[in-house]
Design a protein around this motif. Structure first.
Motif, PDB file in Angstrom:
ATOM      1  N   THR A 160      41.147  52.488  37.018  1.00  0.00           N
ATOM      2  CA  THR A 160      40.542  51.928  35.808  1.00  0.00           C
ATOM      3  C   THR A 160      41.299  50.683  35.360  1.00  0.00           C
ATOM      4  OG1 THR A 160      39.842  54.124  35.088  1.00  0.00           O
ATOM      5  CG2 THR A 160      39.886  52.398  33.413  1.00  0.00           C
ATOM      6  N   VAL A 161      40.573  49.619  35.080  1.00  0.00           N
ATOM      7  CA  VAL A 161      41.177  48.381  34.578  1.00  0.00           C
ATOM      8  C   VAL A 161      40.382  47.902  33.369  1.00  0.00           C
ATOM      9  CG1 VAL A 161      42.071  47.663  36.830  1.00  0.00           C
ATOM     10  CG2 VAL A 161      39.800  46.943  36.125  1.00  0.00           C
ATOM     11  N   THR A 162      41.055  47.193  32.479  1.00  0.00           N
ATOM     12  CA  THR A 162      40.393  46.583  31.324  1.00  0.00           C
ATOM     13  C   THR A 162      40.464  45.074  31.463  1.00  0.00           C
ATOM     14  OG1 THR A 162      40.945  48.440  29.883  1.00  0.00           O
ATOM     15  CG2 THR A 162      40.369  46.370  28.811  1.00  0.00           C
ATOM     16  N   VAL A 163      39.334  44.426  31.357  1.00  0.00           N
ATOM     17  CA  VAL A 163      39.254  42.975  31.550  1.00  0.00           C
ATOM     18  C   VAL A 163      39.743  42.266  30.283  1.00  0.00           C
ATOM     19  CG1 VAL A 163      37.764  41.049  32.182  1.00  0.00           C
ATOM     20  CG2 VAL A 163      37.242  43.360  33.017  1.00  0.00           C
ATOM     21  N   PRO A 164      40.721  41.377  30.402  1.00  0.00           N
ATOM     22  CA  PRO A 164      41.203  40.650  29.225  1.00  0.00           C
ATOM     23  C   PRO A 164      40.123  39.722  28.660  1.00  0.00           C
ATOM     24  CG  PRO A 164      42.733  40.455  31.076  1.00  0.00           C
ATOM     25  CD  PRO A 164      41.465  41.021  31.615  1.00  0.00           C
ATOM     26  N   LYS A 165      40.220  39.426  27.392  1.00  0.00           N
ATOM     27  CA  LYS A 165      39.327  38.461  26.769  1.00  0.00           C
ATOM     28  C   LYS A 165      39.453  37.119  27.490  1.00  0.00           C
ATOM     29  CE  LYS A 165      37.657  40.999  23.394  1.00  0.00           C
ATOM     30  NZ  LYS A 165      36.211  41.361  23.333  1.00  0.00           N
ATOM     31  N   GLY A 166      38.313  36.474  27.675  1.00  0.00           N
ATOM     32  CA  GLY A 166      38.311  35.177  28.342  1.00  0.00           C
ATOM     33  C   GLY A 166      38.409  35.255  29.852  1.00  0.00           C
ATOM     34  N   SER A 167      38.222  36.467  30.412  1.00  0.00           N
ATOM     35  CA  SER A 167      38.317  36.642  31.859  1.00  0.00           C
ATOM     36  C   SER A 167      37.116  37.424  32.390  1.00  0.00           C
ATOM     37  CB  SER A 167      39.613  37.382  32.226  1.00  0.00           C
ATOM     38  OG  SER A 167      40.756  36.631  31.871  1.00  0.00           O
ATOM     39  N   LEU A 168      37.017  37.481  33.717  1.00  0.00           N
ATOM     40  CA  LEU A 168      35.926  38.187  34.392  1.00  0.00           C
ATOM     41  C   LEU A 168      36.484  39.076  35.489  1.00  0.00           C
ATOM     42  CD1 LEU A 168      33.613  35.077  35.006  1.00  0.00           C
ATOM     43  CD2 LEU A 168      33.422  36.689  33.091  1.00  0.00           C
ATOM     44  N   TRP A 169      35.745  40.145  35.790  1.00  0.00           N
ATOM     45  CA  TRP A 169      36.014  40.979  36.960  1.00  0.00           C
ATOM     46  C   TRP A 169      34.858  40.737  37.918  1.00  0.00           C
ATOM     47  CZ3 TRP A 169      39.950  44.113  38.612  1.00  0.00           C
ATOM     48  CH2 TRP A 169      39.677  44.992  39.659  1.00  0.00           C
ATOM     49  N   VAL A 170      35.165  40.269  39.132  1.00  0.00           N
ATOM     50  CA  VAL A 170      34.118  39.892  40.079  1.00  0.00           C
ATOM     51  C   VAL A 170      34.260  40.682  41.369  1.00  0.00           C
ATOM     52  CG1 VAL A 170      33.933  37.565  39.125  1.00  0.00           C
ATOM     53  CG2 VAL A 170      35.464  37.980  41.051  1.00  0.00           C
ATOM     54  N   MET A 171      33.121  40.948  42.015  1.00  0.00           N
ATOM     55  CA  MET A 171      33.107  41.669  43.280  1.00  0.00           C
ATOM     56  C   MET A 171      32.034  41.089  44.183  1.00  0.00           C
ATOM     57  SD  MET A 171      33.534  45.523  41.658  1.00  0.00           S
ATOM     58  CE  MET A 171      33.701  46.420  43.197  1.00  0.00           C
ATOM     59  N   GLY A 172      32.272  41.168  45.495  1.00  0.00           N
ATOM     60  CA  GLY A 172      31.262  40.731  46.451  1.00  0.00           C
ATOM     61  C   GLY A 172      30.239  41.826  46.690  1.00  0.00           C
ATOM     62  N   ASP A 173      29.049  41.459  47.104  1.00  0.00           N
ATOM     63  CA  ASP A 173      28.011  42.452  47.383  1.00  0.00           C
ATOM     64  C   ASP A 173      28.284  43.208  48.686  1.00  0.00           C
ATOM     65  OD1 ASP A 173      26.849  41.616  45.084  1.00  0.00           O
ATOM     66  OD2 ASP A 173      25.077  40.710  46.009  1.00  0.00           O
ATOM     67  N   HIS A 174      29.008  42.575  49.606  1.00  0.00           N
ATOM     68  CA  HIS A 174      29.420  43.271  50.831  1.00  0.00           C
ATOM     69  C   HIS A 174      30.826  43.819  50.565  1.00  0.00           C
ATOM     70  CE1 HIS A 174      29.990  44.641  54.772  1.00  0.00           C
ATOM     71  NE2 HIS A 174      29.474  43.638  55.463  1.00  0.00           N
ATOM     72  N   ARG A 175      30.883  44.967  49.917  1.00  0.00           N
ATOM     73  CA  ARG A 175      32.153  45.498  49.419  1.00  0.00           C
ATOM     74  C   ARG A 175      33.183  45.743  50.519  1.00  0.00           C
ATOM     75  NH1 ARG A 175      30.429  47.346  44.242  1.00  0.00           N
ATOM     76  NH2 ARG A 175      29.417  45.428  43.522  1.00  0.00           N
ATOM     77  N   ASP A 176      32.723  46.040  51.731  1.00  0.00           N
ATOM     78  CA  ASP A 176      33.658  46.300  52.821  1.00  0.00           C
ATOM     79  C   ASP A 176      34.178  45.014  53.453  1.00  0.00           C
ATOM     80  OD1 ASP A 176      33.152  48.947  52.336  1.00  0.00           O
ATOM     81  OD2 ASP A 176      31.815  49.241  54.063  1.00  0.00           O
ATOM     82  N   ASP A 177      33.661  43.878  53.022  1.00  0.00           N
ATOM     83  CA  ASP A 177      34.058  42.598  53.622  1.00  0.00           C
ATOM     84  C   ASP A 177      34.263  41.541  52.536  1.00  0.00           C
ATOM     85  OD1 ASP A 177      34.707  40.806  55.584  1.00  0.00           O
ATOM     86  OD2 ASP A 177      32.640  40.357  56.170  1.00  0.00           O
ATOM     87  N   SER A 178      34.780  41.995  51.383  1.00  0.00           N
ATOM     88  CA  SER A 178      34.957  41.075  50.257  1.00  0.00           C
ATOM     89  C   SER A 178      36.363  41.203  49.677  1.00  0.00           C
ATOM     90  CB  SER A 178      33.924  41.368  49.161  1.00  0.00           C
ATOM     91  OG  SER A 178      34.122  40.512  48.055  1.00  0.00           O
ATOM     92  N   TRP A 179      37.087  40.118  49.731  1.00  0.00           N
ATOM     93  CA  TRP A 179      38.431  40.063  49.159  1.00  0.00           C
ATOM     94  C   TRP A 179      38.286  39.591  47.711  1.00  0.00           C
ATOM     95  CZ3 TRP A 179      41.685  42.761  51.653  1.00  0.00           C
ATOM     96  CH2 TRP A 179      43.060  42.613  51.496  1.00  0.00           C
ATOM     97  N   ASP A 180      37.899  40.519  46.828  1.00  0.00           N
ATOM     98  CA  ASP A 180      37.527  40.152  45.464  1.00  0.00           C
ATOM     99  C   ASP A 180      38.574  40.610  44.448  1.00  0.00           C
ATOM    100  OD1 ASP A 180      36.921  42.942  45.275  1.00  0.00           O
ATOM    101  OD2 ASP A 180      34.888  42.555  45.987  1.00  0.00           O
ATOM    102  N   SER A 181      38.167  40.848  43.199  1.00  0.00           N
ATOM    103  CA  SER A 181      39.122  41.222  42.155  1.00  0.00           C
ATOM    104  C   SER A 181      39.956  42.439  42.541  1.00  0.00           C
ATOM    105  CB  SER A 181      38.385  41.515  40.841  1.00  0.00           C
ATOM    106  OG  SER A 181      37.922  40.326  40.228  1.00  0.00           O
ATOM    107  N   ARG A 182      39.343  43.383  43.251  1.00  0.00           N
ATOM    108  CA  ARG A 182      40.041  44.602  43.629  1.00  0.00           C
ATOM    109  C   ARG A 182      41.268  44.323  44.480  1.00  0.00           C
ATOM    110  NH1 ARG A 182      35.745  47.374  47.037  1.00  0.00           N
ATOM    111  NH2 ARG A 182      35.405  45.175  47.575  1.00  0.00           N
ATOM    112  N   ALA A 183      41.188  43.302  45.309  1.00  0.00           N
ATOM    113  CA  ALA A 183      42.268  43.006  46.251  1.00  0.00           C
ATOM    114  C   ALA A 183      43.438  42.273  45.607  1.00  0.00           C
ATOM    115  CB  ALA A 183      41.713  42.172  47.407  1.00  0.00           C
TER     116      ALA A 183
END
Length: 228
Positions: A160-183
């Motif tokens: 679980t994470v909380t997104v700070p004000k003024g920021s975004l959490w982003v993810m790719g649609d191909h979750r198994d091939d996306s180096w996104d916020s999680r990484a």
């Protein structure tokens, strides 16, 4: 004297001068559109499949942010690297790419931009666990846009994470091939993308013609209880 001035003003300029004026006007207009309104970007990887394929050209709205519009959940956005997301060195552009990037028909080879889907905005809580759907503010997301066979979070769970004000959490649609916020949760910045880094929203696939499509916000982001 007056008759001489009028005669000069009414004189027909040489064809090359007319062409120079037209080209100059077109270039100024193109630069203005690229800077303030719409720009084309090329998809560099498979991280947004099947919504976007590698090599697709998308048009990005850079205009509405000038009027205070903020990125919303579910939008596909282009953003500048927050730091450390892209490790490759900028490529040296060829002459054709230099000209096309100048007028906004291609991205610059030196630009370090990424494209992902906004999952959560400032103040939201995101849950991303093995065997479960992504939850935003406790509401599970039905994500039909995820690449077939991929799981919402199994390969890169973050709890679980909380997104700070003024920021975004982003993810790719191909979750198994996306180096996104999680990484990047354990790196400086915590995997969050500052809103100020957003170049604009991708609103349509413009090329190739056979793949033309709009990029609307999926209905799952309109669920009651999602917004706080």
């Amino acid at each position: 004297m007056r008759s001489k001035v009028m005669a000069w003003a009414g004189a027909k300029r040489p064809w090359w001068a007319e062409l120079l004026v037209l080209v100059s006007m077109a270039l100024v207009l193109s630069l203005g559109i690229k800077t303030f309104a719409v720009q084309a970007f090329s998809i560099p990887s498979a991280s947004m499949q099947n919504t976007l394929q590698k090599g697709d050209r998308v048009l990005v709205d850079k205009f509405t942010p000038w009027f205070g519009a903020q990125p919303q959940r579910g939008e596909v956005v282009v953003f500048r690297d927050p730091g450390g997301w892209l490790d490759e060195r900028p490529q040296k552009p060829n002459a054709v790419q230099s000209v096309l990037s100048l007028v906004g028909l291609m991205p610059s080879a030196g630009e370090k931009d990424l494209i992902k889907r906004v999952i959560a905005v400032g103040g939201d809580t995101v849950e991303c666990r093995v065997g479960s759907p992504v939850k935003v503010n406790g509401v599970p997301l039905d994500e039909p846009y995820i690449y077939p066979g991929a799981t919402p979070c199994d390969n890169l769970p973050v709890g679980t994470v909380t997104v700070p004000k003024g920021s975004l959490w982003v993810m790719g649609d191909h979750r198994d091939d996306s180096w996104d916020s999680r990484a990047h949760v354990n790196q400086p910045g915590g995997g969050f993308v500052p809103v100020g880094n957003v170049v604009g929203r991708a609103f349509t696939v413009a090329w190739p013609i056979g793949r033309w499509a709009t990029l609307p916000v999926p209905g799952t982001f309109g669920q009651a209880g999602l917004s706080r």
